[in-house]
Each structure stands twice: as structure tokens, then as C-alpha cells.
Design an enzyme around this catalytic site. Structure first.
Site, PDB file in Angstrom:
ATOM      1  N   SER A 299      -2.323   0.955  -4.959  1.00 49.58           N
ATOM      2  CA  SER A 299      -2.775   2.119  -4.207  1.00 49.58           C
ATOM      3  C   SER A 299      -3.991   2.791  -4.823  1.00 49.58           C
ATOM      4  CB  SER A 299      -1.619   3.127  -4.134  1.00 49.58           C
ATOM      5  OG  SER A 299      -2.049   4.357  -3.590  1.00 49.58           O
ATOM      6  N   ASN A 300      -4.689   3.517  -3.955  1.00 53.19           N
ATOM      7  CA  ASN A 300      -5.750   4.411  -4.403  1.00 53.19           C
ATOM      8  C   ASN A 300      -5.196   5.573  -5.237  1.00 53.19           C
ATOM      9  OD1 ASN A 300      -7.955   3.136  -3.170  1.00 53.19           O
ATOM     10  ND2 ASN A 300      -7.815   4.367  -1.294  1.00 53.19           N
TER      11      ASN A 300
ATOM     12  N   ASP B 157       0.870  -1.165   0.000  1.00 55.01           N
ATOM     13  CA  ASP B 157       0.000   0.000   0.000  1.00 55.01           C
ATOM     14  C   ASP B 157       0.922   1.234   0.000  1.00 55.01           C
ATOM     15  OD1 ASP B 157      -2.313   1.718   0.591  1.00 55.01           O
ATOM     16  OD2 ASP B 157      -1.336   1.936   2.542  1.00 55.01           O
TER      17      ASP B 157
ATOM     18  N   ARG C 118      -7.035  13.154   6.432  1.00 52.41           N
ATOM     19  CA  ARG C 118      -6.875  11.747   6.076  1.00 52.41           C
ATOM     20  C   ARG C 118      -8.194  10.978   6.234  1.00 52.41           C
ATOM     21  NH1 ARG C 118      -4.664   7.809   3.027  1.00 52.41           N
ATOM     22  NH2 ARG C 118      -4.226   5.914   4.199  1.00 52.41           N
TER      23      ARG C 118
ATOM     24  N   TYR D 147      -0.069   5.137   0.671  1.00 56.31           N
ATOM     25  CA  TYR D 147      -0.249   6.224   1.644  1.00 56.31           C
ATOM     26  C   TYR D 147      -0.512   5.665   3.042  1.00 56.31           C
ATOM     27  CZ  TYR D 147      -0.346   8.885  -2.611  1.00 56.31           C
ATOM     28  OH  TYR D 147       0.006   9.432  -3.823  1.00 56.31           O
TER      29      TYR D 147
HETATM   30  C1  LAC Z   1      -3.652   3.801  -0.596  1.00 59.54           C
HETATM   31  C2  LAC Z   1      -4.496   4.345   0.514  1.00 59.54           C
HETATM   32  C3  LAC Z   1      -5.196   3.289   1.275  1.00 59.54           C
HETATM   33  O1  LAC Z   1      -2.480   4.168  -0.788  1.00 59.54           O
HETATM   34  O2  LAC Z   1      -3.839   5.141   1.371  1.00 59.54           O
HETATM   35  O3  LAC Z   1      -4.204   2.964  -1.316  1.00 59.54           O
END
Ligand code: LAC
Length: 252
Positions: A143-144, A36, A67, A38
């Protein structure tokens, strides 16, 4: 279960959860380590921390609101079928946090978003990734974040060249924890879910990855309460450097 009631050396007693078995048994046969971004590789509080003298003592709460709203908006937009990319969601969440904390947007907004392009990596990141890379493990980010955000964060942290793939939810148009997001890793690397070790500091993300079929490590740099969600991660770690201790071997 472990014999003799002993805790494994890789896990402090306080973090041991009943039912956890030897990591050697659980984390053999890993072909890809996916991280992941962030909160796991990049410190989501680093943008606000950089401007702490101007934000004032409330910068910690302000950053937490930013956040929390950012994550809430990903879940709400996914449920509502109203995807907007993570840059937009991050920007909307920032507007909420500035208003909620009565901070003047014009002075801070642009700078905070700019800082979010290259958030600070946690101190354990480079060593952990380099060790895995030296062993021939294939590394990825899932990641998002948008592809542009991930490229700029990786470059800003000096991690360019370590990852075989930067996988973004953008190609699914839905955020984590939708299973189609996790399926990107198995598709990209042509591996089974059980060959993927997924590492996240976001508990809900680690649980969802485990539910998808990955082996999952929940990195708790500070102690966190166990989630009540359908699947339990394979282990709790306190630093990313422990990933290399748990993952037996990798193949390119
Ligand atoms: C990401 C978020 C969960 O990086 O922070 O996917």
C-alpha cells in the site's frame, strides 16, 4: 478462450471480458496473495460517512474529492520527485477538499484525519482473508499507506495476525504505480512475480501490478469501466471472497 461461449461461474456475464481464460490455468502456483489497502480492504469513504450529519448531503462528493486529490497528489509528487508520506498527502488532500466544498476546516479536520487511522473494512474482508489463511496462503498488504497507518488500520479492523507482511511504499520513497513498489513483494517473499496474486479495487493499481508480472485481480464492488492501460488484469471479481475460489493453493 472458454468453450461453447459459456461464462465461467465465478464471473457474471456482464463482467466477462474477451480474452479472459480459465482462472484455474492462470492462477495456479500462487505463493502469496497481496492486497491493496485503501479502497480494497478499507473503505476510503468511511471517515466522511461517519460525520455525514455534520458535513451535510454533499458528504459523498466531498469524500470523492478527498480521495481523488489524495491519489493525484501521490502521482504528482512521484513524477516531480517530491515524495511526502501518505499521511501528509492525505492531510493535504483533505485541506483541498474542505476548501473546495466550502467546509469549515476547524470543525472537521482533526476528526476526519483521526477516523482515517482506522477506516472501516469492507464486509467481505475478514471472511476472505480467513479462508485464504486457513489454506496456508501467505498474505500481505502492499500500500501507499505509511507503516503506522497500515498497522493502525489492520488493528482497527480486527485483522491483526493475518498478514505475514505490511509493505509500504515508504521504503521506496515513491508511490504506486512505480514498479519498485511492486518489487517489494517479490523481494520480501523471495518469489517470482507470477507467484503473486495481487488484488486491488483501484483499476490502475491492478493494471500496473499485472504489467509488473503479478497475476492481478480487479475487485469491482460496483461496475467500473475498463482502463486503457498497458496490461489487463487476469480477472474481474465483485467480492474478495472470490479470491479464494480463484487461487488454487498456497504454501507457507
Ligand atoms: C493504496 C492506495 C492505492 O492503499 O489506496 O495503496
Amino acid at each position: 478462450m472458454l468453450k461453447g461461449g459459456k461464462f465461467p461461474p465465478w464471473l457474471p456475464a456482464a463482467r466477462y471480458r474477451p480474452g479472459m481464460t480459465s482462472p484455474e490455468a492462470r492462477l495456479a502456483g500462487i505463493a502469496v496473495c497481496a492486497f491493496d489497502a485503501y479502497g480494497t480492504l478499507f473503505d476510503v469513504n468511511s471517515a466522511a460517512a461517519s460525520l455525514a450529519p455534520r458535513i451535510g448531503p454533499q458528504w459523498v462528493e466531498f469524500s470523492a474529492t478527498w480521495r481523488q486529490k489524495q491519489l493525484q497528489y501521490t502521482w504528482l509528487r512521484s513524477l516531480a520527485g517530491q515524495y511526502a508520506d501518505f499521511w501528509q498527502v492525505t492531510s493535504d488532500a483533505l485541506d483541498f477538499a474542505l476548501a473546495a466544498h466550502r467546509l469549515a476546516p476547524e470543525a472537521l479536520r482533526a476528526e476526519l484525519m483521526d477516523l482515517y487511522r482506522a477506516p472501516a473494512p469492507y464486509p467481505d474482508v475478514a471472511t476472505a482473508l480467513q479462508t485464504l489463511d486457513r489454506r496456508g496462503m501467505r498474505l500481505a498488504i502492499l500500500s501507499n499507506g505509511t507503516p503506522a497507518m497500515l498497522e493502525s488500520a489492520v488493528a482497527g479492523a480486527g485483522l491483526t495476525g493475518l498478514f505475514s507482511a505490511l509493505l509500504s511504499v515508504d521504503s521506496c520513497q515513491v508511490f504506486k504505480p512505480h514498479p519498485s513498489v511492486y518489487a517489494q513483494v517479490t523481494r520480501r517473499f523471495a518469489v517470482a512475480p507470477a507467484q503473486v496474486c495481487f488484488v486491488s479495487s483501484n483499476g490502475w493499481d491492478a493494471y500496473a501490478a499485472k504489467a509488473f508480472g503479478f497475476r492481478a485481480l480487479w475487485c469491482q464492488r460496483a461496475p467500473q469501466t475498463a482502463e486503457r492501460l498497458p496490461a489487463t488484469p487476469d480477472a474481474v471479481i465483485t467480492s474478495l471472497t472470490q479470491v479464494a475460489e480463484l487461487v488454487a493453493s498456497g504454501k507457507r
